[in-house]
Design a protein around this motif. Structure first.
Motif, mmCIF file in Angstrom:
data_model
loop_
_atom_site.group_PDB
_atom_site.id
_atom_site.type_symbol
_atom_site.label_atom_id
_atom_site.label_comp_id
_atom_site.label_asym_id
_atom_site.label_seq_id
_atom_site.Cartn_x
_atom_site.Cartn_y
_atom_site.Cartn_z
ATOM 1 N N LYS A 296 -85.410 -41.594 48.964
ATOM 2 C CA LYS A 296 -85.256 -41.734 50.409
ATOM 3 C C LYS A 296 -83.948 -42.461 50.746
ATOM 4 C CE LYS A 296 -88.980 -39.562 51.469
ATOM 5 N NZ LYS A 296 -89.095 -38.829 50.201
ATOM 6 N N ARG A 297 -83.230 -41.893 51.704
ATOM 7 C CA ARG A 297 -81.996 -42.475 52.180
ATOM 8 C C ARG A 297 -82.305 -43.711 53.041
ATOM 9 N NH1 ARG A 297 -77.553 -39.294 52.109
ATOM 10 N NH2 ARG A 297 -76.905 -39.859 54.226
ATOM 11 N N PRO A 298 -81.345 -44.622 53.217
ATOM 12 C CA PRO A 298 -81.627 -45.860 53.960
ATOM 13 C C PRO A 298 -82.230 -45.634 55.343
ATOM 14 C CG PRO A 298 -79.542 -46.060 52.817
ATOM 15 C CD PRO A 298 -79.994 -44.641 52.629
ATOM 16 N N LEU B 191 -93.541 -38.065 37.004
ATOM 17 C CA LEU B 191 -92.905 -39.369 36.880
ATOM 18 C C LEU B 191 -92.430 -39.866 38.240
ATOM 19 C CD1 LEU B 191 -90.734 -38.739 33.686
ATOM 20 C CD2 LEU B 191 -92.949 -39.899 33.826
ATOM 21 N N LEU B 192 -92.570 -41.158 38.476
ATOM 22 C CA LEU B 192 -92.092 -41.748 39.715
ATOM 23 C C LEU B 192 -90.569 -41.820 39.690
ATOM 24 C CD1 LEU B 192 -94.634 -44.654 40.331
ATOM 25 C CD2 LEU B 192 -94.836 -42.207 40.829
ATOM 26 N N VAL B 193 -89.970 -41.540 40.841
ATOM 27 C CA VAL B 193 -88.520 -41.389 40.954
ATOM 28 C C VAL B 193 -87.912 -42.596 41.645
ATOM 29 C CG1 VAL B 193 -86.694 -39.963 41.958
ATOM 30 C CG2 VAL B 193 -88.740 -38.881 41.022
ATOM 31 N N GLU B 194 -86.753 -43.011 41.172
ATOM 32 C CA GLU B 194 -86.005 -44.121 41.788
ATOM 33 C C GLU B 194 -85.757 -43.842 43.266
ATOM 34 O OE1 GLU B 194 -83.872 -47.690 41.848
ATOM 35 O OE2 GLU B 194 -84.169 -46.801 39.861
ATOM 36 N N GLY B 195 -86.117 -44.810 44.111
ATOM 37 C CA GLY B 195 -85.856 -44.695 45.537
ATOM 38 C C GLY B 195 -86.891 -43.936 46.332
ATOM 39 N N SER B 196 -87.903 -43.406 45.674
ATOM 40 C CA SER B 196 -88.951 -42.700 46.409
ATOM 41 C C SER B 196 -89.905 -43.696 47.046
ATOM 42 C CB SER B 196 -89.723 -41.755 45.478
ATOM 43 O OG SER B 196 -90.367 -42.491 44.444
ATOM 44 N N LEU B 197 -90.633 -43.243 48.062
ATOM 45 C CA LEU B 197 -91.619 -44.078 48.736
ATOM 46 C C LEU B 197 -93.016 -43.572 48.422
ATOM 47 C CD1 LEU B 197 -90.056 -44.532 52.305
ATOM 48 C CD2 LEU B 197 -89.797 -46.000 50.298
ATOM 49 N N LEU B 198 -93.937 -44.505 48.212
ATOM 50 C CA LEU B 198 -95.341 -44.175 47.992
ATOM 51 C C LEU B 198 -96.188 -44.848 49.052
ATOM 52 C CD1 LEU B 198 -95.720 -44.780 44.130
ATOM 53 C CD2 LEU B 198 -95.315 -42.588 45.283
ATOM 54 N N SER B 199 -97.194 -44.137 49.532
ATOM 55 C CA SER B 199 -98.199 -44.733 50.403
ATOM 56 C C SER B 199 -99.493 -44.796 49.602
ATOM 57 C CB SER B 199 -98.381 -43.903 51.674
ATOM 58 O OG SER B 199 -99.193 -44.592 52.602
ATOM 59 N N LEU B 200 -99.891 -45.996 49.218
ATOM 60 C CA LEU B 200 -101.052 -46.208 48.363
ATOM 61 C C LEU B 200 -102.234 -46.677 49.205
ATOM 62 C CD1 LEU B 200 -99.115 -48.161 45.584
ATOM 63 C CD2 LEU B 200 -99.697 -45.717 45.599
ATOM 64 N N LYS B 201 -103.415 -46.241 48.831
ATOM 65 C CA LYS B 201 -104.600 -46.624 49.612
ATOM 66 C C LYS B 201 -105.837 -46.597 48.732
ATOM 67 C CE LYS B 201 -105.192 -41.850 51.191
ATOM 68 N NZ LYS B 201 -105.081 -40.937 52.348
ATOM 69 N N THR B 202 -106.841 -47.303 49.157
ATOM 70 C CA THR B 202 -108.134 -47.272 48.478
ATOM 71 C C THR B 202 -109.238 -47.504 49.500
ATOM 72 O OG1 THR B 202 -107.220 -48.168 46.404
ATOM 73 C CG2 THR B 202 -109.598 -48.294 46.702
ATOM 74 N N TYR B 203 -110.243 -46.639 49.443
ATOM 75 C CA TYR B 203 -111.487 -46.869 50.190
ATOM 76 C C TYR B 203 -112.564 -47.083 49.143
ATOM 77 C CZ TYR B 203 -115.825 -45.825 52.642
ATOM 78 O OH TYR B 203 -117.107 -45.883 53.127
ATOM 79 N N ARG C 290 -76.920 -34.704 54.573
ATOM 80 C CA ARG C 290 -78.072 -34.076 53.925
ATOM 81 C C ARG C 290 -77.764 -32.612 53.615
ATOM 82 N NH1 ARG C 290 -83.404 -36.105 57.357
ATOM 83 N NH2 ARG C 290 -82.932 -38.335 57.357
ATOM 84 N N THR C 291 -77.124 -31.932 54.563
ATOM 85 C CA THR C 291 -76.785 -30.524 54.347
ATOM 86 C C THR C 291 -75.842 -30.380 53.166
ATOM 87 O OG1 THR C 291 -77.065 -30.045 56.701
ATOM 88 C CG2 THR C 291 -75.784 -28.469 55.415
ATOM 89 N N ARG C 292 -74.860 -31.265 53.052
ATOM 90 C CA ARG C 292 -73.930 -31.194 51.919
ATOM 91 C C ARG C 292 -74.662 -31.428 50.594
ATOM 92 N NH1 ARG C 292 -70.307 -33.646 55.747
ATOM 93 N NH2 ARG C 292 -70.938 -35.754 55.127
ATOM 94 N N MET C 293 -75.638 -32.336 50.585
ATOM 95 C CA MET C 293 -76.412 -32.578 49.366
ATOM 96 C C MET C 293 -77.169 -31.328 48.945
ATOM 97 S SD MET C 293 -77.933 -36.342 50.374
ATOM 98 C CE MET C 293 -79.271 -36.196 49.207
ATOM 99 N N VAL C 294 -77.783 -30.649 49.916
ATOM 100 C CA VAL C 294 -78.536 -29.433 49.616
ATOM 101 C C VAL C 294 -77.585 -28.323 49.179
ATOM 102 C CG1 VAL C 294 -80.014 -27.642 50.609
ATOM 103 C CG2 VAL C 294 -80.450 -30.051 51.129
#
Length: 364
Positions: free
Chosen positions: A164-166, A326-338, A28-32
């Motif tokens: 997100k990484r594995p 725009l939604l990004v490849e590999g990102s995670l979403l937490s979706l909800k509805t009340y 992660r540090t190398r990526m940054v």
């Protein structure tokens, strides 16, 4: 140790080296550092609050608390912990960063001194976390680092963190498992005769037993309104609406006692069907609103339709009408509805965004 703190600041906290070995943070540090080089930065400072962090600091340090991290263009980072050294021994067991320093005050001045000692007395300095600084902290940083060309690096840094990484996906799944178990326990308690408030208490008990570090919960303790635990109550309603979010190792997930066929579940399903690489966050939100009864739309928007999830429960992008992100490849979403109405309902889903659509993340 007996501390003058009348509240639980955190739950079970440890560094799971099998989940996040040292080489995970080194990569992660190398990526940054690669992103820093592309932006022409000589150094980068990542700033965080003391407790309720955004996760930006934890991404590189593994430390899910506050302070600051100094990243050089090469080599390992330095972490600065606010306050005295009372928790240094504990903190050192939670992070791979070997150069950790306690700083009781004037953190900007300490960072400037460290940079000068590193042979970087000036140049382009990236800053992440301006929005986390108090007025006093901001003024001190501006004064102490006035010799540097300060660059707001938050947007670029967020782009690095978005896919997100594995191991991150696994961490979110682990948190989702705890949240789901907590919801199941709360529902079982309610079905056995517990009040709605007691169901929330039981959910937190199970979450803590399963090593949740932090916990958030809402329940319909008064009619259909979702509220946090406020007091012991014997009120038991005809319906239980329970929402739980937990964090473990800094990674968040949320769950609720959704029921198939309800307005909330249909809205969440519509968002899952819409989420894919290139879709906007606004389009995902509109998909939910399109299938909700008009009477339920205000409550859905009021409580939120979700956001990115990972080291924070509300990462970008926020799922709301008009958001062109725009939604990004590999990102995670937490979706909800009340969905409030004649029969209120609640539902959640955690998904990974791909070019062909969204894949649901399910509990272990």
């Amino acid at each position: 140790m007996i501390a003058m703190t009348p509240v639980l600041e955190r739950g079970y906290t440890w560094w799971d080296r099998s989940l996040f070995p040292r080489d995970e943070f080194e990569e992660r540090t190398r990526m940054v550092q690669k992103a820093m080089a592309e932006a022409g930065l000589d150094a980068l400072v990542i700033w965080s609050q003391s407790y309720h962090t955004t996760g930006q600091l934890a991404y590189l340090s593994g430390w899910p608390m506050g302070g600051a991290v100094l990243v050089r263009r090469e080599g390992e980072p330095t972490m600065f912990s606010p306050g005295g050294g009372r928790e240094q021994y504990f903190a050192r067991m939670q992070t791979w960063v070997e150069d950790m320093r306690s700083v009781p005050g004037r953190l900007g001045a300490v960072i400037a001194k460290t940079l000068a000692e590193d042979g970087v007395p000036g140049g382009r300095l990236g800053i992440v976390g301006y929005d986390q600084m108090s007025v006093g902290a901001y003024a001190e940083v501006v004064e102490s680092l006035s010799g540097y060309d300060r660059v707001d690096f938050a947007e670029t840094y967020a782009a690095v963190l978005a896919p997100k990484r594995p191991r991150e996906v696994l961490a979110v799944r682990n948190s989702l498992t705890i949240a789901a178990h907590a919801v199941e326990a709360g529902v079982a308690a309610w079905e056995a005769g517990a009040s709605n408030a007691e169901a929330l208490v039981e959910a937190e008990r199970i979450a803590r037993i399963e090593r949740a570090r932090d916990f958030r919960g809402l329940v319909n303790s008064k009619g259909t309104e979702l509220r946090p635990f406020e007091r012991v109550s014997e009120a038991r309603h005809d319906q239980l609406l329970l929402w739980i979010a937990i964090d473990q190792h800094g990674y968040w997930a949320e769950s609720a006692n959704g029921v198939a066929g309800t307005a909330a579940t249909k809205a969440v399903d519509a968002m899952v069907a819409t989420a894919r690489v290139g879709a906007t966050a606004g389009a995902v939100a509109e998909a939910a609103l399109a299938v909700l009864p008009e009477a339920a739309r205000d409550s859905a928007l009021s409580y939120g339709l979700g956001a990115g999830v990972g080291l924070s429960l509300d990462e970008a992008p926020v799922i709301e009408p008009g958001n062109d992100a725009l939604l990004v490849e590999g990102s995670l979403l937490s979706l909800k509805t009340y969905a409030k109405g004649a029969s209120a309902s609640i539902a959640t889903a955690t998904v990974k965004v791909g070019a062909e659509g969204a894949t649901r993340i399910v509990p272990n």
